[in-house]
Design a protein around this motif. Structure first.
Motif, short mmCIF file in Angstrom:
data_model
loop_
_atom_site.label_atom_id
_atom_site.label_comp_id
_atom_site.label_asym_id
_atom_site.label_seq_id
_atom_site.Cartn_x
_atom_site.Cartn_y
_atom_site.Cartn_z
N LEU A 17 55.86 45.91 10.28
CA LEU A 17 54.53 46.20 10.71
C LEU A 17 54.35 46.00 12.39
O LEU A 17 53.35 46.86 12.70
CB LEU A 17 53.77 45.08 9.95
N ILE A 18 55.03 44.99 12.68
CA ILE A 18 55.06 44.77 14.29
C ILE A 18 55.60 46.14 15.06
O ILE A 18 54.82 46.34 15.98
CB ILE A 18 55.68 43.53 14.49
N TYR A 23 54.31 50.35 18.34
CA TYR A 23 54.20 52.02 18.51
C TYR A 23 52.70 52.71 18.88
O TYR A 23 52.57 53.44 19.79
CB TYR A 23 55.02 52.76 17.61
N ASN A 24 51.82 52.24 17.91
CA ASN A 24 50.41 52.77 18.04
C ASN A 24 49.58 52.17 19.35
O ASN A 24 49.13 52.99 19.81
CB ASN A 24 49.60 52.28 16.99
N ILE A 25 49.82 50.93 19.72
CA ILE A 25 49.32 50.55 21.02
C ILE A 25 49.91 51.27 22.16
O ILE A 25 49.24 51.46 23.06
CB ILE A 25 49.82 48.96 21.22
N ILE A 28 48.12 54.64 22.33
CA ILE A 28 47.00 54.42 22.90
C ILE A 28 46.90 54.31 24.35
O ILE A 28 46.09 54.98 25.07
CB ILE A 28 46.28 53.62 22.07
N MET A 29 47.64 53.57 24.82
CA MET A 29 47.80 53.13 26.37
C MET A 29 48.23 54.48 26.92
O MET A 29 47.63 54.77 27.89
CB MET A 29 48.84 52.01 26.42
N ASN A 30 49.20 55.39 26.26
CA ASN A 30 49.46 56.37 27.14
C ASN A 30 48.38 57.35 27.04
O ASN A 30 48.06 58.14 28.00
CB ASN A 30 50.69 57.24 26.35
N ASP A 31 47.51 57.66 26.04
CA ASP A 31 46.29 58.35 26.02
C ASP A 31 45.42 58.16 26.81
O ASP A 31 44.76 58.95 27.35
CB ASP A 31 45.65 58.31 24.46
N PHE A 32 45.18 56.70 27.30
CA PHE A 32 44.02 56.20 28.23
C PHE A 32 45.02 56.50 29.82
O PHE A 32 43.91 56.37 30.63
CB PHE A 32 43.85 54.72 28.10
N GLY A 33 46.08 56.51 29.73
CA GLY A 33 46.66 56.79 31.16
C GLY A 33 47.16 55.41 31.62
O GLY A 33 47.61 55.49 32.91
N LEU A 42 56.99 59.90 22.34
CA LEU A 42 55.66 60.55 21.72
C LEU A 42 56.18 61.56 20.49
O LEU A 42 55.42 61.56 19.74
CB LEU A 42 55.04 61.30 22.86
N ASP A 43 57.36 61.84 20.65
CA ASP A 43 57.72 62.92 19.53
C ASP A 43 58.14 62.28 18.14
O ASP A 43 58.09 63.01 17.17
CB ASP A 43 58.93 63.85 19.85
#
Length: 66
Positions: A17-18, A23-25, A28-33, A42-43
């Motif tokens: 779970l952790i 990974y999802n955080i 998301i931070m990568n998408d926000f820049g 990312l792959d």
């Protein structure tokens, strides 16, 4: 000691779970820049792999109880 032993039974599920949440955080931070994640990171499909491992753990634990 018995309390600690009971808590360690959930360690594999908790670690999956952790890892999945981390990974999802990062995604998301990568998408926000905010951060720049490498393309190989990312792959990867960590949440699907974690879900598969979680299902296998549940099946193995239910077989061990019987």
């Amino acid at each position: 000691m018995a309390i600690l032993k009971g808590r360690l039974n959930y360690l594999p599920e908790l670690s999956l779970l952790i890892v999945s949440i981390a990974y999802n955080i990062i995604r998301i931070m990568n998408d926000f820049g905010s951060i720049k994640a490498p393309s190989w990171f990312l792959d990867m499909d960590i949440p699907s792999g974690s879900l598969l491992l979680l299902i296998l753990l549940i099946i193995l634990k239910s077989d061990a109880r019987e």
